[in-house]
Design a protein around this motif. Structure first.
Motif, PDB file in Angstrom:
ATOM      1  N   PHE A 273     -24.391  -3.080 -15.366  1.00 17.07           N
ATOM      2  CA  PHE A 273     -23.858  -3.711 -16.565  1.00 17.07           C
ATOM      3  C   PHE A 273     -22.606  -4.541 -16.287  1.00 17.07           C
ATOM      4  O   PHE A 273     -22.072  -5.180 -17.195  1.00 17.07           O
ATOM      5  CB  PHE A 273     -23.537  -2.643 -17.617  1.00 17.07           C
ATOM      6  N   GLY A 274     -22.129  -4.506 -15.041  1.00 12.48           N
ATOM      7  CA  GLY A 274     -20.961  -5.307 -14.669  1.00 12.48           C
ATOM      8  C   GLY A 274     -19.725  -4.943 -15.470  1.00 12.48           C
ATOM      9  O   GLY A 274     -19.428  -3.770 -15.700  1.00 12.48           O
ATOM     10  N   SER A 275     -19.027  -5.980 -15.956  1.00 10.37           N
ATOM     11  CA  SER A 275     -17.775  -5.765 -16.695  1.00 10.37           C
ATOM     12  C   SER A 275     -18.008  -5.466 -18.172  1.00 10.37           C
ATOM     13  O   SER A 275     -17.049  -5.321 -18.938  1.00 10.37           O
ATOM     14  CB  SER A 275     -16.878  -6.998 -16.570  1.00 10.37           C
ATOM     15  N   ASN A 276     -19.280  -5.339 -18.578  1.00  5.96           N
ATOM     16  CA  ASN A 276     -19.591  -5.134 -19.994  1.00  5.96           C
ATOM     17  C   ASN A 276     -19.604  -3.666 -20.407  1.00  5.96           C
ATOM     18  O   ASN A 276     -19.880  -3.353 -21.554  1.00  5.96           O
ATOM     19  CB  ASN A 276     -20.955  -5.749 -20.321  1.00  5.96           C
ATOM     20  N   VAL A 277     -19.342  -2.757 -19.448  1.00  6.49           N
ATOM     21  CA  VAL A 277     -19.362  -1.337 -19.769  1.00  6.49           C
ATOM     22  C   VAL A 277     -18.018  -0.704 -19.422  1.00  6.49           C
ATOM     23  O   VAL A 277     -17.360  -1.095 -18.453  1.00  6.49           O
ATOM     24  CB  VAL A 277     -20.499  -0.611 -19.003  1.00  6.49           C
TER      25      VAL A 277
END
Length: 299
Positions: A273-277
């Motif tokens: 989810f990269g930086s979205n979590v």
């Protein structure tokens, strides 16, 4: 449960010329006494079964026997055929094709399918890798059907190579890849092996130490509660991985709360989810995730 087993025994007999009670006992994970009772039930129901005595004996159906065409409704026959076609697509096997042909003989009039499901891209593998995996699936299924163990040369995720003797239990399609669930004699427990990482294997001679599922110590999941927070624009993607009841929408974010087996490494899933979590809990996972992100940024 017994009715389902009786039907499966009948299909198994249709698919094999002759079988022993011991073989049926291994396949269906019940005692031989139960198998004999099931055979008596099938016989009393009008299924023409007979037993051949002697060293090469076994249980078999009368030649040219077919299931009564009125045993199943046309919708039920379609479901059977679609299920077998699905298995044949995911795991190439001539046995599934043969069973489809036999059940097709039961169809009344024009043969039609109630629905169609396409599994041509069920995994994440390229075509050449997928063909290699299909060959392994077929070989492992053969070992499972006759009660054989296999010896595998396995490469772990960190590159460690090991040689193991395993007893195949189940084939799983998980996260876009095929896995073998097997009892590992090296680790003395049930393990998952990714088929792409099984570099070679060989069938071992049949012995009397093949374990039943009752004899195996199946590991109980150690569930822990995980809490995550996502950007609002991730909602569509989250439906791919979480149930609606596990998500709560706020004005500025989406909170997710779900159970996960703490013995399994969830970090690769979270990193997707990269930086979205944002990991909220447990604290140990939160710290591990931060360390992993830091390593990636420094590399």
């Amino acid at each position: 449960m017994r009715i389902e087993r009786l039907f499966n025994i009948l299909l198994y007999l249709l698919n094999h010329q002759k079988v022993t009670a011991a073989q049926l006992s291994d396949v269906f994970q019940v005692s031989k006494r139960t198998i004999y009772r099931d055979i008596d039930t099938l016989s009393s129901s009008g299924v023409p079964l007979f037993t051949v005595l002697g060293v090469n004996g076994g249980i078999q159906l009368m030649e040219n026997y077919r299931l009564n065409r009125f045993t199943f409704s046309e919708a039920e026959k379609n479901i059977l055929i679609q299920s077998l076609n699905t298995q044949h697509t995911l795991i190439e096997t001539d046995k599934a094709t043969e069973l489809v042909y036999k059940i097709n003989l039961l169809q009344e009039g024009e043969q039609t399918s109630a629905f169609q499901v396409n599994f041509t891209e069920a995994t994440l593998h390229r075509g050449s890798i997928e063909r290699d995996v299909q060959n392994k699936l077929s070989a492992i299924q053969t070992a499972m059907s006759v009660g054989e163990k296999i010896q595998i040369n396995y490469i772990a995720g960190d590159g460690t190579a090991t040689k193991r003797i395993v007893q195949p239990l189940e084939l799983l399609l998980k996260d876009g890849s095929w896995y073998l669930s097997a009892y590992c004699e090296l680790r003395k427990s049930q393990r998952l092996f990714k088929l792409t990482r099984i570099r070679s294997f060989e069938h071992l001679p049949l012995k009397n130490d093949y374990l039943s599922k009752d004899d195996l110590m199946v590991e109980t999941p150690n569930l822990t509660t995980i809490e995550l927070q996502f950007e609002k624009n991730q909602l569509g993607k989250l439906y791919d991985y979480f149930l609606e009841k596990e998500m709560s929408l706020c004005d500025t974010c989406i909170n997710v709360r779900f159970k996960y087996d703490s013995r399994k490494n969830i970090l690769p899933f979270l990193l997707m989810f990269g930086s979205n979590v944002k990991v909220i809990a447990p604290i140990a996972l939160k710290n591990s995730y931060k360390d992993e992100v830091k390593k990636m940024n420094e590399s």
